[in-house]
Design an enzyme around this catalytic site. Structure first.
Site, PDB file in Angstrom:
ATOM      1  N   ARG A 175       0.830  -1.204   0.000  1.00  0.00           N
ATOM      2  CA  ARG A 175       0.000   0.000   0.000  1.00  0.00           C
ATOM      3  C   ARG A 175       0.866   1.255   0.000  1.00  0.00           C
ATOM      4  O   ARG A 175       1.816   1.345   0.781  1.00  0.00           O
ATOM      5  CB  ARG A 175      -0.854  -0.043   1.260  1.00  0.00           C
ATOM      6  CG  ARG A 175      -2.010   0.885   1.233  1.00  0.00           C
ATOM      7  CD  ARG A 175      -2.869   0.652   2.444  1.00  0.00           C
ATOM      8  NE  ARG A 175      -4.036  -0.146   2.136  1.00  0.00           N
ATOM      9  CZ  ARG A 175      -5.017  -0.362   3.010  1.00  0.00           C
ATOM     10  NH1 ARG A 175      -4.939   0.135   4.217  1.00  0.00           N
ATOM     11  NH2 ARG A 175      -6.049  -1.087   2.670  1.00  0.00           N
TER      12      ARG A 175
ATOM     13  N   GLU B 230      -3.227  -7.948  -5.127  1.00  0.00           N
ATOM     14  CA  GLU B 230      -4.629  -8.311  -5.357  1.00  0.00           C
ATOM     15  C   GLU B 230      -4.753  -9.746  -5.849  1.00  0.00           C
ATOM     16  O   GLU B 230      -5.664 -10.471  -5.450  1.00  0.00           O
ATOM     17  CB  GLU B 230      -5.286  -7.347  -6.361  1.00  0.00           C
ATOM     18  CG  GLU B 230      -5.602  -5.989  -5.780  1.00  0.00           C
ATOM     19  CD  GLU B 230      -6.610  -6.055  -4.622  1.00  0.00           C
ATOM     20  OE1 GLU B 230      -7.440  -6.975  -4.578  1.00  0.00           O
ATOM     21  OE2 GLU B 230      -6.557  -5.177  -3.746  1.00  0.00           O
TER      22      GLU B 230
ATOM     23  N   GLN C 231      -8.933 -15.066  -2.209  1.00  0.00           N
ATOM     24  CA  GLN C 231      -9.220 -16.248  -1.406  1.00  0.00           C
ATOM     25  C   GLN C 231      -8.144 -16.572  -0.373  1.00  0.00           C
ATOM     26  O   GLN C 231      -7.993 -17.714   0.041  1.00  0.00           O
ATOM     27  CB  GLN C 231      -9.427 -17.471  -2.302  1.00  0.00           C
ATOM     28  CG  GLN C 231     -10.303 -17.132  -3.479  1.00  0.00           C
ATOM     29  CD  GLN C 231     -10.814 -18.331  -4.215  1.00  0.00           C
ATOM     30  OE1 GLN C 231     -10.992 -19.374  -3.633  1.00  0.00           O
ATOM     31  NE2 GLN C 231     -11.058 -18.178  -5.487  1.00  0.00           N
ATOM     32  N   THR C 232      -7.360 -15.579   0.015  1.00  0.00           N
ATOM     33  CA  THR C 232      -6.318 -15.807   1.016  1.00  0.00           C
ATOM     34  C   THR C 232      -6.284 -14.601   1.961  1.00  0.00           C
ATOM     35  O   THR C 232      -6.708 -13.520   1.584  1.00  0.00           O
ATOM     36  CB  THR C 232      -4.947 -15.958   0.322  1.00  0.00           C
ATOM     37  OG1 THR C 232      -5.103 -16.794  -0.807  1.00  0.00           O
ATOM     38  CG2 THR C 232      -3.919 -16.578   1.227  1.00  0.00           C
TER      39      THR C 232
ATOM     40  N   LEU D 187       0.578 -21.217  -1.296  1.00  0.00           N
ATOM     41  CA  LEU D 187      -0.442 -20.159  -1.316  1.00  0.00           C
ATOM     42  C   LEU D 187      -1.764 -20.670  -1.910  1.00  0.00           C
ATOM     43  O   LEU D 187      -2.793 -20.019  -1.771  1.00  0.00           O
ATOM     44  CB  LEU D 187       0.082 -18.955  -2.122  1.00  0.00           C
ATOM     45  CG  LEU D 187      -0.407 -17.549  -1.801  1.00  0.00           C
ATOM     46  CD1 LEU D 187      -0.437 -17.264  -0.309  1.00  0.00           C
ATOM     47  CD2 LEU D 187       0.458 -16.522  -2.505  1.00  0.00           C
ATOM     48  N   GLY D 188      -1.720 -21.826  -2.549  1.00  0.00           N
ATOM     49  CA  GLY D 188      -2.953 -22.464  -3.022  1.00  0.00           C
ATOM     50  C   GLY D 188      -3.465 -21.894  -4.339  1.00  0.00           C
ATOM     51  O   GLY D 188      -2.984 -20.882  -4.821  1.00  0.00           O
TER      52      GLY D 188
ATOM     53  N   TYR E  92     -13.788  -7.870 -10.085  1.00  0.00           N
ATOM     54  CA  TYR E  92     -13.381  -7.271  -8.825  1.00  0.00           C
ATOM     55  C   TYR E  92     -11.940  -6.751  -8.914  1.00  0.00           C
ATOM     56  O   TYR E  92     -11.643  -5.596  -8.578  1.00  0.00           O
ATOM     57  CB  TYR E  92     -13.493  -8.255  -7.646  1.00  0.00           C
ATOM     58  CG  TYR E  92     -12.622  -7.785  -6.512  1.00  0.00           C
ATOM     59  CD1 TYR E  92     -13.018  -6.695  -5.739  1.00  0.00           C
ATOM     60  CD2 TYR E  92     -11.364  -8.342  -6.282  1.00  0.00           C
ATOM     61  CE1 TYR E  92     -12.188  -6.187  -4.757  1.00  0.00           C
ATOM     62  CE2 TYR E  92     -10.536  -7.844  -5.301  1.00  0.00           C
ATOM     63  CZ  TYR E  92     -10.952  -6.763  -4.537  1.00  0.00           C
ATOM     64  OH  TYR E  92     -10.125  -6.253  -3.587  1.00  0.00           O
TER      65      TYR E  92
ATOM     66  N   ASP F  22     -15.292  -6.795  -2.968  1.00  0.00           N
ATOM     67  CA  ASP F  22     -14.886  -8.161  -2.615  1.00  0.00           C
ATOM     68  C   ASP F  22     -15.776  -8.655  -1.466  1.00  0.00           C
ATOM     69  O   ASP F  22     -16.780  -8.021  -1.125  1.00  0.00           O
ATOM     70  CB  ASP F  22     -13.394  -8.189  -2.236  1.00  0.00           C
ATOM     71  CG  ASP F  22     -13.117  -7.422  -0.957  1.00  0.00           C
ATOM     72  OD1 ASP F  22     -14.021  -6.707  -0.472  1.00  0.00           O
ATOM     73  OD2 ASP F  22     -12.000  -7.536  -0.424  1.00  0.00           O
TER      74      ASP F  22
ATOM     75  N   CYS G  27     -16.288  -3.908  10.555  1.00  0.00           N
ATOM     76  CA  CYS G  27     -17.513  -4.608  10.141  1.00  0.00           C
ATOM     77  C   CYS G  27     -17.170  -6.075   9.875  1.00  0.00           C
ATOM     78  O   CYS G  27     -17.317  -6.583   8.770  1.00  0.00           O
ATOM     79  CB  CYS G  27     -18.100  -3.930   8.900  1.00  0.00           C
ATOM     80  SG  CYS G  27     -19.809  -4.407   8.594  1.00  0.00           S
TER      81      CYS G  27
ATOM     82  N   CYS H 264     -26.471   3.213   8.984  1.00  0.00           N
ATOM     83  CA  CYS H 264     -26.449   1.772   8.683  1.00  0.00           C
ATOM     84  C   CYS H 264     -27.803   1.139   9.026  1.00  0.00           C
ATOM     85  O   CYS H 264     -28.226   1.126  10.185  1.00  0.00           O
ATOM     86  CB  CYS H 264     -25.335   1.085   9.464  1.00  0.00           C
ATOM     87  SG  CYS H 264     -25.321  -0.696   9.205  1.00  0.00           S
TER      88      CYS H 264
HETATM   89 FE1  SF4 Z   1     -21.032  -2.709   9.771  1.00  0.00          FE
HETATM   90 FE2  SF4 Z   1     -23.193  -1.192   9.936  1.00  0.00          FE
HETATM   91 FE3  SF4 Z   1     -21.981  -1.962  12.140  1.00  0.00          FE
HETATM   92 FE4  SF4 Z   1     -20.827  -0.183  10.529  1.00  0.00          FE
HETATM   93  S1  SF4 Z   1     -22.678   0.083  11.719  1.00  0.00           S
HETATM   94  S2  SF4 Z   1     -19.828  -1.945  11.513  1.00  0.00           S
HETATM   95  S3  SF4 Z   1     -21.492  -0.913   8.524  1.00  0.00           S
HETATM   96  S4  SF4 Z   1     -22.982  -3.270  10.656  1.00  0.00           S
END
Ligand code: SF4
Length: 359
Positions: A32, A48, A53-54, A91-92, A131, A149, A201, A217
């Site tokens: 990054r 990427e 899948q890892t 790494l598969g 993606y 993703d 999240c 949310c």
């Molecule tokens: Fe995830 Fe919603 Fe909770 Fe934020 S508020 S962590 S988007 S569930």
């Protein structure tokens, strides 16, 4: 099934809130760019592909090794495929390593070593799906493209309270993701969404109290965050069985063979084995490349592939003298790391060595 609960009408999520959070909490990752730095498309692409899948933790050492050995896409393109497969071993999903190499060659030969910046052009390169094309375009070139993703899908399903199960919900989640991409800082936004999904999240027990989008949310308001995204029930993986042969010659070297180029673990090295089938092979010894007095080692090796689950018995046998090179390569266990042994075969080696079959 239609949901009878009243839908909340929260304010739409503001990308600026997420970006402000990202500026304070972004993860430091070796691929990054730091604030103020320009992203390197080669690093972005390499990471990427590896991350498909890892996990991040699994990818970091591989990424650093690849970068040290092949610092540019041209260097990777010039490398023999076998070296790339060997570095990738463990790494598969080895088709990714082959595509990685094919993609490096295409970029070196047809694009003068420069990755294209438009998602459509990126998606034409080997191993780059929708993606990954969006992620590279956004992160490496700041093109306003979505990178949805699994992490982003989870965030979006919760944010908009999407109750359609995955994978049917994918197009809708992608469209929602696209609707949020800002014109400026698209790369930071894509990475912010990834970071939010990875650190706040999370699949279980999301830390909503720390979330910059909590007030908008829908799942948080409804108290159903942990139940989303819903997933269609998975059918059980079919089971296959087989016998792997641990064949040791008079010098202590073990026989490795190369798998067919096409198909599962294509081109990787393996211990010879029977076919992997639903029913146990009736006469495994007939599939062995040498005749020997076989000893079935106690226990077995289990490995889960995407589409089936494999259990391998390991049979050990010894032959006198030096092994016949026409059968494959004969390698002492201390040099296995120099060969492209996939995870399954590393498990076979560990199993055989732990049963003292090589001595
Ligand atoms: Fe995830 Fe919603 Fe909770 Fe934020 S508020 S962590 S988007 S569930």
């Amino acid at each position: 099934m239609p949901d009878a609960r009243p839908r909340p009408t929260p304010t739409p999520p503001d990308p600026a809130d997420l970006l402000a959070w990202y500026d304070r909490h972004r993860r430091v990752l070796p691929w990054r760019a730091r604030p103020g730095e320009t992203a390197d498309p080669y690093r972005v692409w390499l990471s990427e592909i590896m991350l498909q899948q890892t996990t991040v933790a699994a990818v970091v050492p591989y990424f650093l090794r690849f970068l040290a050995r092949w610092p540019t896409v041209d260097a990777l393109a010039a490398a023999p495929l076998d070296d790339v497969l060997t570095e990738w071993a463990g790494l598969g999903y080895y088709a990714r390593a082959r595509n990685l190499h094919a993609c490096a060659r295409t970029v070196a030969e047809r694009h003068q070593g420069m990755f294209p910046s438009h998602p459509d052009d990126l998606a034409r390169l080997p191993g780059i799906g929708a993606y990954t094309a969006g992620a590279i375009a956004a992160i490496a070139f700041d093109v306003p493209a979505a990178a949805v993703d699994g992490n982003a899908e989870r965030v979006l399903a919760r944010l908009f309270s999407v109750e359609t199960p995955l994978p049917a919900a994918k197009p809708k989640l992608r469209a929602l993701g696209e609707s949020l991409v800002p014109e400026k800082r698209a790369g930071d936004f894509a990475q912010a969404l990834m970071d939010l999904g990875a650190t706040i999240c999370t699949p279980r027990k999301p830390a909503c109290a720390l979330c910059p989008w909590r007030d908008c949310c829908a799942a948080f308001r409804l108290g159903i965050a942990e139940n989303l995204p819903r997933r269609a029930a998975k059918s059980e993986r079919p089971k296959r069985v087989g016998v792997a042969f641990w064949i040791v010659d008079g010098t202590g070297a073990v026989l490795l063979q190369r798998r067919r180029e096409k198909g599962l673990l294509g081109g990787m090295m393996e211990f010879p084995s029977t076919e992997w089938t639903a029913a146990a092979p009736a006469n495994p010894a007939a599939a062995a490349p040498v005749s020997a007095e076989w000893r079935a080692l106690p226990g077995s090796v289990r490995h889960v592939f995407t589409h089936f689950e494999l259990t391998l018995a390991v049979w050990a046998g010894r032959i006198a003298g030096r092994g016949d090179p026409a059968l494959g390569v004969w390698v002492t266990p201390d040099r296995f790391a120099e060969h492209a042994l996939p995870s399954l075969m590393r498990k076979v080696a560990r199993h055989a060595l732990s049963k003292a079959a090589g001595g």
